[in-house]
Structures are given as C-alpha cells and as structure tokens.
Enzyme design. Structure first.
Site, PDB file in Angstrom:
ATOM      1  N   HIS A   1       0.818  -1.202   0.000  1.00 26.66           N
ATOM      2  CA  HIS A   1       0.000   0.000   0.000  1.00 26.66           C
ATOM      3  C   HIS A   1       0.856   1.259   0.000  1.00 26.66           C
ATOM      4  CE1 HIS A   1      -2.385  -3.302   1.590  1.00 26.66           C
ATOM      5  NE2 HIS A   1      -3.473  -2.646   1.259  1.00 26.66           N
TER       6      HIS A   1
ATOM      7  N   HIS B   1      -4.238   3.218  -3.452  1.00 22.41           N
ATOM      8  CA  HIS B   1      -4.386   2.604  -2.127  1.00 22.41           C
ATOM      9  C   HIS B   1      -3.558   1.340  -1.928  1.00 22.41           C
ATOM     10  CE1 HIS B   1      -6.249   1.116   1.542  1.00 22.41           C
ATOM     11  NE2 HIS B   1      -6.351  -0.049   0.930  1.00 22.41           N
TER      12      HIS B   1
ATOM     13  N   GLU C   1     -17.550  -5.070  24.590  1.00 18.91           N
ATOM     14  CA  GLU C   1     -16.657  -6.217  24.724  1.00 18.91           C
ATOM     15  C   GLU C   1     -15.443  -6.079  23.812  1.00 18.91           C
ATOM     16  OE1 GLU C   1     -19.868  -6.413  23.805  1.00 18.91           O
ATOM     17  OE2 GLU C   1     -20.869  -7.109  25.621  1.00 18.91           O
TER      18      GLU C   1
ATOM     19  N   HIS D   1     -27.453 -16.820  24.682  1.00 17.97           N
ATOM     20  CA  HIS D   1     -26.475 -16.593  25.744  1.00 17.97           C
ATOM     21  C   HIS D   1     -25.702 -17.848  26.127  1.00 17.97           C
ATOM     22  CE1 HIS D   1     -28.470 -12.800  25.870  1.00 17.97           C
ATOM     23  NE2 HIS D   1     -27.865 -12.388  26.952  1.00 17.97           N
TER      24      HIS D   1
END
Lengths: 659, 659
Positions: free
Chosen positions: A29, A260, A409, A471
C-alpha cells in the site's frame, strides 16, 4: 516556522522508500505512506519523545499505526530515525518471508512496532488501553516516572469499524487527554470515495463522545506541528482531522483508490519522483537527509537520561517495584499467598460456582499484585471480576484498579491488549463466554502478539439456564481452542480455578481465557497439592491408573465424569476420571505423560456441555462423546442437562456401549 | 388526546404480566417491560400496521426488540393483541423448556417475533437490513405492495455496542427514513448508572450520522404518539430518545439497576401493583382491558384486506413473482441457467481463483434471480461480489442491487440477516475470511435463526500471501464449522464453486459461508455432472475406490490431494483423492455413503491450509494431517506453502509413513 524545503525533502524520503519497497515487493500500500509522510515527519522529528537507542524506555511516547496497511510509513520512519534493527535490507525485502517488514506491522518483529495492526480499528482500541495504562501508572508513580503521550494514525476504515465507537466513547468518558488521534482524512477507501458508503460528520461524532477536535491541512508542516502541540494541552482526548491526498506526489494516481493498495508501477514512480523533486535511485536516501533524520532521532537521548536519573534517584523500593512491573515478573508475595489460599481451599472444600472461585482467587491475586487492572463489560456482578481492592478507575481518579468498560466487549479486549503492550500492568476483564464472539478479533491479536491478558468468561454453557440459546455458548470452547497460542482453561472446582489463574499469570507471552460456570460446583480436588496439577492440562482426578474405562471431563462436567467413573466401578467395571482444564497444555506434554493419561483403557468417553469438535483426538475412532450437537434452549438448568442428555447416566452408557 | 386512564390501564397490563411472568420463572428482566409499557402500548395500539390474524402479511410494519432481555414486553403485547399462538400458558411458563417464551425472543418460536435478539445491538443491525429490504422492494413494487415502517426498541446496551455505530451510520448514509428507533433512555445498565461507563451525547451522535432526532417523556402517551407520527414524515431515519424509568411502578426498585435483571419479589410486586392501581391477581387481565387490546389488535384488518385486493388486482406475473419471492422459492430459470453454465465450465476448464469462479456463478445467479441483493464491506474488487447486474443501491436510488456496506463487517452481516428476515430478497455479501471474526455474532444468529444468507469470504488461507498473519485465516474454517447449522463451503475449482452456490441458494433455512481462494486454481472437475457432487459434502475426485490410501483435501489444497494420489499411484501405491467441499453435508450422509468415501484405505491423509481441528474425525487415530499448526506469515505464496510444509510431497510422505 518550518524550513519547508528541508521538511519536504525529509518527508519525501518516506515517500520514496515506500514507493520503492512496495514496487520491489510487487504488493502493498503506497497510498497511505505517501499521504501521511508530512504528518509522520513532523510527529517523529519534532513532537514525539523516544530514543532509538533505548526503544523500550518505559516513558517513551507510543505511536500506533492503526491503519496497519500503511506499514511502510512506519518502517521507513524507523529506518530513517536510526532504529538499529530496522535495516535497509529489511526495507528492500518488504513483505518477504523471514524479514521484519511484514505486510502489516507485527509486534515483536522490530523495535518501535508497538502493536500488531491491520485488522482495522484495533490500533485505535489498543491506544485507548495504552492511555489508560499511562494515566493509571502516572497516578501511581507521578510525572517523574510516567508522563507520556499516545499518538495514533488512523484511517477511514478504522473510524468506520464498530470497535472505533466503543474505543472513542470510552476514551472520551475517561477524559484520556494524553491520547491524540490523527485521522488521515483522505476521502478514499478500497471501493472508491468514502462518500459511496459513509456520510458521517466525524468532527461532530467525536465531539458527541467528549473529544477535543481540530481540522488541519495534513500536508502543511506548520499546521501539523501547531495542532499536535495544542493537542498536548487539551483536557480531553484529541482528534486531529488531517486532510491529506492519498498517494501524494503520484501525478496519475494521487487522490484515487488506485493509489491505495497496489504498486504504482515503475513509470508512475519515475513521474512521482520527478514531481516531488526526488532525484535518487531506488532505496537511495542522500547523506544530508539521513543525517537530518538521525539527528531528529537523537532528540530524545537527553530526556531519556534525565528520566533514568530520576528513576535512579527514587527510593530503592519504588525503583525495584517499577522495574519488576515493567519486566512483567510476578511478585514474590504471590506464590506464598496463593499457597496459603489453596491450603484453605483443601480444608474448606467449598461448593462454589467457578466464577465465584475465580473471584476468591482474584482477591488473593489483587492483594499480592498491585499491577492488576480489572474490569468487566457491564457484567461485574455476574463475572465476579471485582474484589476488595478494585475501586473504579474514573476520569477524576485514575488510581482505581477497575475499569467499567461499559457494554463494549470488543473495545474492552482491544484496550486490554493496549494495557498489556504498554507494560507495567496485568489487565483482566470479563463478559459472558458467548460474547467472546464480540471480541474475537482482539483475542486473536493477543494470541498472535503473544501478550498476557486475562479473559474472565463466565456463564460458560447451557448451565446458565433461562437466558437461552443466544447466551449459551455451545461452540465457543472449540472456537477459542482453535486460536493458536491462546490458553483456554475450564476449571472444575475452586482448586482448579486457583491453579488456572496461577498459570495464566505465569504465562507472560500468552493470553488466557478462563471459562467459568454460573452454577455451583462441588469441590473435587480436596487435598492440597504443591504441584500445580492443571499445568499438565489433563490429569487423573479419580480412579485406578489401569482402569478399563477413562472418562474425560472439563469444568462443570468433571463432576459428572467422576460420578460416572464411580458408578461404573460400583458395577464392577474399573473406570477412571480425567479432568481436562486445558487441552492446549495437555497436548504440549511429553508422549510419556500423555500415554499415562490415556492408560490402558479399552473405552474412552468425554463429557463437556459443548460440541464434540476438538475431542476426537482424545477419543480416537471408538470413543464416545457426551455433549451438545446443536444450540441450547431456554429453561431451568437441570431440565436442560437432562433434555440434552448430558448426564452421568449417559456417560456410563457410552462407556458400556464400547466394552 | 389520549384517554389517560384507559392508556394507563392498558400499559399496566403489560407491566403486571411482565412482573408476574418473571416472578414465576424466578429469573428474567422486569425493568424494561415496566419502563417501556407506555411506549409499547401507544406503538402497538395506535401506530403500527399489522394483523395478528395474518402475522406474515408482507406489508406489515416490523417491530424489533433490540434489547431482547426485555422479552416480556413483546410476549405480553403479542398476547394482549390477540396473536393466537401466544397463549396465557406460554406467558405463565416464561423461560421454561418447551415453551415459546424463551428468555430472549427467538425467531420462529411465535408469530410476531421478527428476529432473535439478546446479543446487544443485533436487533438494531437487523432493522437496518429490514429497512433496506423495504426501500428496495418499494422501488421495485411501488407503494401499493410495499410501504411499511421498521420500529426498533433499543436500550443503552444496544447503543454502546460497536455494531450500533456501523448500523446507524449506514442507515443515515442511505437515508432510510422508514426506520424509527426508540431509545429506552433510562440511565441504567447492569453495573449501575450509565454515567459510570459512558458520557455520550446520543442526540449529537445520531445527528452526526444523518439522523432525525427527538427527545420525549417515554411515559407520556401523547408525546409518544406525536413523536412516532412526526417520525413517519421524516426524510431521514429517526431516533426518538424516550426518557423512561426502569421498573416504572416499583416503589423501591424503579430507577435503579435492581429492577433490571431479577424478579422484583412478591412483596415488591404487591407494592408495585398497588402503586399502579392494578387490582388483579397474577396473570389476570380484566375483560374490558383484554377487549380494548384485542380491538386495537384488529385495527390492521382493513388495511390488510385492501392490500390483498391490490395484490390480486396486479397482473398475474407481478403477483406470481411477488409471491414466489416472499415464499423464498427459487425461479425456474435458475436451474437451466446454472446447468448451461456448468456445461460451459466442463468445456472451458478454466484456471481461476475460486473468488473469480464465484463471481462467474453470481453473474448467472443474478441474471436468473432478481431477488439477490449483493454487497461487500469495502472489498468489492477483492471479493468479486459484483456482477453486471449489480448497480449500487443508494439514497437516491433504492432499486440498485448492490450495497456498499463500507468497512462495517458486523453491521453488514447483521443487516443481511435483516434483509433475509424481511423476506423477498436473498442477501449475499463479502469480506476476507479472516474478518468473519468481526461479524461472528451475526453469523451465529443467522445459524440460530435458520435463515438464508450468503457469506462470500475470500482470501481464505495463507494463499493470500504478503498481507501476512493478521489477514491469513488459519483457525477460521474450524471456528466456522463449529457453529451449528452453518454451512461452510470450500470449493476446489470453478465447477465446485458453481455447485456450492447452488446448494447455498437451495438451503432456505441455513446460512452459508463460501471460503474462496485469492490464487488461481486449476479445473479438477472437468466433466459435466447432472448430479451436484458437492451435495454429498465429500466425494472421490480421483482414483480407484479400493485404493490403499485416501487423501482428503479442500479448496486450494484439493489439487495437492489429487497430485499426491497420482504420485503415489505412479509409485505403485494405489491412492485416491477425496474432495471435501463441506464437512457438514458429509457428516449428514448415510453411513453407507460415508463408508464408500473412506473405502478400504489403510492410510488416511488430510490436507488443508488451516489447523487440524475438525479433521480428526476423518483421520481416526493413525491418519495424518498436513496443514497449519500456528499463525501464518507475510511472504510470497509459494514460499509460504513450502515454509509451512503444505505440499504434495508432504502428503505423499504422510501416506507412506502410515503404510
């Protein structure tokens, strides 16, 4: 004022090396290093505090290239600044096997690479952890020893990832004012213009989460310098939106997605070098520019010496403790404290959920280890991650030892990685095991980097009951065991929980997951053992070594394995139960040891409230697995265990069926 | 103006049922249903368009309870509104095994549950997909057939999760003005006050991504009604920040974390009912209130009849096609088009990367199936997810068949789930296989719900080369195969890629991952086969059925398996190669078929550029695996394959070592 010609030439050295390296690799890149060269030049040669001769100096400023695909920006800069282990040979062999210059920056490959980046947004998350670590250690040790900034270079991709929002909202909430993020605002992503997929007003977005913001021309060295210096004075974290041109200097590709992610081509490189006024051959940097860069690289020597003097002037205890923590050594007191805790467990034989046993172990650990920094993603009372020592770390008081990470999280684990990378602290944090899926990219990076973080993952099976299949982890133990280098522990009782915690702390180069039960479990290990049994990964917990049947179990199902072995024995079939707190540790044992664990059993059974994957190696062709074959359900715990057939009876029958 | 007494009584019916159900279950979340009862009452009885007698009416408004832990809000409402399959018995048996009323709403358990929620933020992500689907189908079929809103009830947890930012920034960018999110702004999370962990100005944050915003008192029915009606007129998606009191009505727990996630207790329930003026026993709703709710539930009958008349008035082709797409049936044309494409492949035997083969298959599929809606998380040119039919879907033109999802893997897959749940469309989208980690929670939910989405995951091994270990999946195939119900395909060549796509489309109740190579692969299947070979999951691709050696391979390594089998045969050792495009499909075959695949081989080898986990069941105790044992590295593809020992030679030697 900047000597503009000199600045330009120095920045062009980054551009030229980056173009040449990507071209030689025929992949990579070039766009970002060319667009960010002015920023990197100002940041590294005028602003940042570091010393290439002492790359691990604890009080150095940290630099995180969150947009890791622009790795040549970092490699070029490190080489130019005089980091000795980044050689021209490494630059020339960009992206080749065996060289330090991987496609994306890899922590541990070379000094000055503070973290592994590439998966977008992760560097930003790490940087929040680094800034938390700095703030906390500053509160403990004062400005004399800990007083540095964390700089981040982030692209549009980093900002678009969800983890970015979790990270910046946490940083804003904690007012981490030594965190400075430079956003490479180049309007381009891989698919084309950013505007194809996003219309976010980034300034307003960062303001909404309590950040200081600025907008500058990312190619104007004076604006860059002023912004960075202003940012240093802010009482909030700062976003510098730097308008840049991707592939700056390339006449035909600059400002487009074409710059890019692929080499410019030799013709375009020639044109770009002409446009930039760069007259040198591939990988060539003239001596005067090398000198200018190396001189800038030496700026930090004095500050580092002064810091060393301050450290040496500190009282011996402070100095010794600071150095111990920076090395990551465990305190002497820990071993004694844990031994006495385990003696107590042997005596008391508590019936506890392993999440509660974990908390009791943490109480001892946090008492003996001032460097622990706990936390939870808004499940403190469920994860049992708090202890008497863990007052909250807040914007008003960074000395607290507990981070309320919020319902973040992914941001939590990424920040924990940053805390570990910073050094001086041991981060642990909790959520439900099923939500390891939410932070999995960061767990993987912890394993890839080989850093010590503690993941307290409770509610580890259908045993959580009524919350139901969303869960209830079913495949998560297997999915985590699949990650190379990650230690996955599933302790069976309080003693094993204590032992697993000890191992997790001792493994300085590995992250650990502790999978812990919501429900109470009886004490199975009721004798004190000087040797850590869990260190073997799997060991006989009940029965005769030459038994005809061996039943493997983990965590909450180890008791079922023991009960089944006893029942078979009562029926006249000799049987043995093996506890498997960690598959990884077991498979790393000697063949001799492994043979003793398998013994002479003619029948093998494994029982775990998860899927079979990962167990076949224990069972061989004829062994039987007792566990889950699909998702769980909402219901009372005993109803669920019976419904899914995870019972002593099932284990007994599985053994008999083989004999 | 609302008849306030009547409104309060109707809302209290939700509160009372919720308190009672949580108490009976002795687990669950009373706080949200009590806090949100006023909003739900206004929304369901005055605003939303639906018909409990025709719960799958395609033009119904969608309601998504993103804060899934508040499931009793939804269950109570469905029962009160007269959804026939939500009975009082279900309510009384909240969270019990075998009842529809799981701890969190489970899609498929009962009508009116539009998606499975619980893992926070996912419902919000789904709702963006539902709104995309509505906008796209509206552009195709017009207001007469498709013109409805998507309403979301979200909590602080939903908004804090990173996926929320990905979702709302995409929705804002696409100006999805029929998406209306109600934020239950109750200041409370599990750990305590939201202010412990977050200081976000949510109004400013949503404005920054192009949303219309409002702030209201979430207990004032007039404000609620006005806000919802105003939101319907917006030209942007709308956030209604509704200030509520968690556990509204509970004298001692309202407004605190204590009301969040545990039963109130019988004493507190008695006090709460007294405060609310609710004079009825557990699970009792007086007849006049039941009548009022049922009457409100019938509001939509007329609209639904009118819609049915419009559908019947449409020309037969439009009606037939609309109904086919809503059923999810495949068009007749697809089979023919694919057959002729496969004939062509047999003739041309192209050497192509499977990502390119996938694109060729998609060209055929998109030509035959107007209901496909493609996309990529900013890797269009790498994932090859675009075809000649896929003009972009934009805020100015929703008729496009390609979503530039941006660098938002998690938001993408969650939106794809929403598109599939909406009905009428088949969503597929791409990123790199390693970034399945970023969207894993949504992939799991697709599997749990049993919905058809296509995950195009390219760059599926170290074969991607120089990008290095962060981008090289190693454990991902195992980790995905671990998810129950998910189909994981790794085709070996263009023919297999075509077959795998066919299966993915035919499996209406399963999500599929296609793991695809970056590098070119030779054609191994060079004959046309009427039967889809991949449907068996694993099949002999070369060699004699009674061979002494069997070598399993997948994807890019199938060619190595074939070469190794040939080499062994040349050396006089009879060998056979088995292609394993899908482990899940193979293990679901008859024992007879499985036996023929294993044959009489005395030696078994498996070769895959990933970890061993999942292969032991193929290999038994003596078989050998040729693959990865840790993370990859940055380097040229051939250098990497040699370095990691994934070669024909290694497979040959592994076979010989066993014989």
């Amino acid at each position: 004022m900047t000597d503009r010609a000199k600045h330009d030439a120095m920045a062009n050295a980054i551009r030229a090396l980056s173009m040449d390296a990507v071209q030689a690799a025929n992949s990579g890149h070039p766009g970002l290093p060319m667009g960010g060269a002015d920023i990197a030049t100002v940041l590294f040669t005028k602003i940042m505090k570091f010393d290439p001769k002492a790359p691990h100096w604890p009080d150095r400023d940290r630099f995180v290239l969150s947009a890791g695909h622009g790795s040549m920006l970092l490699y070029s800069s490190l080489y130019l600044l005089g980091y000795e282990d980044m050689t021209l040979d490494d630059i020339k062999n960009f992206r080749q096997l065996g060289y330090k210059t991987a496609g994306h920056p890899e922590y541990g490959h070379a000094d000055g690479i503070e973290t592994t980046t590439g998966p977008l947004g992760q560097g930003l998350g790490n940087s929040v952890g680094m800034a938390i670590a700095e703030a906390h250690l500053n509160a403990e040790y004062g400005d004399d020893l800990v007083n540095h900034f964390t700089y981040v270079y982030a692209g549009d991709g980093c900002l678009m990832e969800g983890i970015a929002q979790e990270s910046i909202s946490l940083a804003g909430h904690l007012k981490l004012n030594k965190l400075i993020v430079i956003w490479d605002n180049n309007d381009i992503t891989i698919d084309g213009k950013v505007s194809m997929a996003d219309s976010t007003d980034q300034i307003a977005r960062f303001k909404a989460v309590g950040w200081n913001t600025m907008e500058i021309d990312g190619h104007d060295p004076d604006q860059i310098e002023k912004a960075l210096k202003d940012a240093q004075k802010s009482d909030k974290p700062t976003l510098i939106a730097a308008k840049t041109t991707i592939g700056f200097g390339s006449p035909n590709k600059a400002g487009t997605a074409k710059a890019h992610g692929s080499p410019l081509g030799t013709d375009e490189i020639a044109l770009a070098k002409a446009e930039l006024g760069w007259k040198y051959g591939p990988f060539e940097v003239p001596e005067d520019l090398m000198d200018a860069w190396r001189l800038a690289g030496n700026r930090g020597t004095k500050a580092r010496s002064a810091w060393t003097e301050r450290l040496n002037a500190a009282d011996a205890e402070t100095k010794g403790e600071f150095e111990r923590r920076m090395r990551g050594d465990l305190p002497e007191a820990l071993k004694t404290a844990m031994a006495s805790y385990k003696h107590k467990l042997a005596e008391e034989k508590p019936k506890l959920a392993t999440r509660a046993s974990s908390q009791k172990a943490l109480e001892v650990i946090n008492g003996a280890m001032p460097e622990t920094l706990g936390g939870s993603a808004d499940l403190t009372g469920s994860n049992n991650t708090n202890t008497s020592q863990t007052l909250p770390l807040t914007a008003n008081d960074y000395s607290g030892r507990y981070v309320h990470y919020g319902i973040r999280e992914h941001g939590m684990v990424s920040a924990m990685n940053g805390i570990a990378l910073h050094g001086g602290l041991y981060p642990y944090g909790g959520t439900f095991l099923t939500f390891t899926d939410y932070c999995r990219p960061s767990i993987r990076l912890a394993a890839l980097m080989g850093i010590r973080v503690g993941l307290v993952m409770t509610h580890d099976s259908i045993g959580l009951g009524e919350d139901g299949p969303t869960h209830q982890p079913v495949e998560h133990l297997a999915a985590l065991r699949a990650i190379p280098g990650l230690l996955v522990f599933r302790p069976a009782d309080a003693m094993e929980a204590a032992e697993c915690w000890e191992i997790a702390l001792e493994r300085f180069k590995q992250p650990s997951v502790l999978a812990l039960s919501r429900q109470n479990l009886p004490a199975l290990r009721t004798e004190y053992s000087k040797d850590n049994q869990c260190l073997r990964g799997a060991y006989s917990i009940w029965g005769d070594k030459d038994a005809d049947v061996v039943i493997f179990g983990t965590g909450s199902e180890t008791q079922l394995a023991v009960e089944a072995a006893k029942e078979l024995t009562d029926e006249g079939i000799s049987a043995r139960a093996v506890s498997v707190p960690s598959m990884e540790l077991f498979w790393a044992q000697s063949d001799d040891y492994k043979r003793t664990v398998f013994g002479k059993a003619r029948a093998r059974v494994a029982i775990e409230a998860g899927i079979e994957m990962g167990w076949s190696k224990f069972l061989g062709e004829k062994g039987r697995f007792v566990g889950m074959t699909g998702f769980g359900a909402s219901g009372e715990i005993n109803a669920l265990y019976n419904h899914f057939g995870i019972t002593t009876k099932a284990a007994v029958e599985a053994a008999k069926a083989q004999l």
